[in-house]
Motif scaffolding. Structure first.
Motif: not given
Length: 318
Positions: A137-156
């Motif tokens: 999650e830290d990688f996807l939401l904090r270290k990846v440019d969301q314009r290049r890789f738009p990510a969302t994380v869902l926690h069940p």
């Protein structure tokens, strides 16, 4: 849209894939084996099934490209458990996706501090699973440019639904606990039974993914708890289930060391994991930004699963 669902025949995918098809999406389901979903649905006739062995391809550095070759507009990843696998996907899919949705876990929080836990609270993950999921999650939401890789994380939370056995009031998967409650027999719980469990019906998890997909602008770059409205204490859970069976709750609370003497090592390990985490999450952020409203309470989801299992000649206690 062209949606690739990785791990689509598992618990969540069983309910998510039909929702996607019925919403008009073109769905490609990626799984290692051509197994049947937990529940049949006519929508599966319209789904393209692609067999890929993620572990094997990850080891060769080829899984991300294999997904890119499917030309997705959206990727829903239900089975990413290692940070290096997330790195591969990001590398292969940057600039190619409209949305990437990752299935996380409440385990990223570690032990609860302030409850209900919100997504923004400091985290203390422990155990390989929680630590890896937190790192992803830290990688996807904090270290990846969301314009290049738009990510969302869902926690069940604890997944439950027709097709498998729920986590029981003792925090493990031993069906004997439900039998004891149904028969009015004594049930042992560790400590005072005030630790918490937070279940969620898998169809509500599927709903959460659909809402994140629909509310893309609000979802990109964010994480969300996808849970029932309220957690249960282990004691309260046991008492409610006994009442559902029409029996008094005969509970005996014992120190952890004594509890371990009465259960298998496997059961004790799973119980300890749930005691130590005691998840209790807030869904207010998902309500506010995604208009997420769960259909089932924890007890309703659990009872539906148990009712389904009771009707099966050879129930799957997976």
């Amino acid at each position: 849209m062209r949606v690739v669902v990785i791990g689509g025949t598992g618990h969540v995918g069983t309910f998510l894939v039909p929702r996607l098809v019925e919403a008009g999406h073109q769905v490609i389901c990626v799984c290692r084996q051509q197994r049947q979903p937990y529940q049949p649905h006519r929508a599966w006739q319209l789904v393209e099934l692609v067999s890929l062995d993620r572990s094997q391809l990850d080891g060769k550095g080829k899984f991300g490209q294999a997904i890119a070759d499917l030309s997705p507009q959206v990727v829903i990843d239900l089975i990413c458990f290692q940070l290096n696998s997330a790195h591969q996907l990001v590398s292969a899919l940057q600039h190619r996706l409209e949305h990437y949705l990752h299935c996380g876990t409440m385990w990223v929080h570690g032990h609860s501090v302030i409850v209900p836990t919100e997504e923004s609270q400091p985290r203390y993950p422990f155990g390989e699973y929680g630590i890896q999921k937190a790192a992803i999650e830290d990688f996807l939401l904090r270290k990846v440019d969301q314009r290049r890789f738009p990510a969302t994380v869902l926690h069940p939370g604890h997944l439950v639904g027709p097709g498998w056995l729920p986590i029981n009031p003792a925090g493990n998967l031993n069906p004997v606990v439900f039998d004891q409650l149904a028969q009015g027999r004594e049930v042992l719980l560790p400590d005072r039974g005030m630790e918490t469990l937070h279940h969620v019906h898998v169809d509500d998890v599927a709903l959460g993914f659909m809402q994140a997909l629909t509310h893309r602008a609000q979802a990109v770059g964010e994480s969300f708890h996808i849970l029932s409205a309220n957690a249960l204490t282990m004691r309260g859970y046991a008492e409610a289930m006994a009442a559902w069976y029409g029996q008094p709750a005969r509970l005996r609370f014992v120190p952890w060391e004594e509890f371990c003497q009465h259960v298998s090592t496997q059961d004790a390990t799973l119980t300890w994991d749930h005691l130590a985490h005691s998840p209790h999450g807030s869904i207010e952020k998902a309500r506010r930004l995604l208009a997420y409203t769960p259909q089932y309470s924890s007890l309703e989801a659990i009872q539906q699963a148990l009712s389904w299992l009771k009707k099966q000649p050879n129930p799957d206690h997976e």
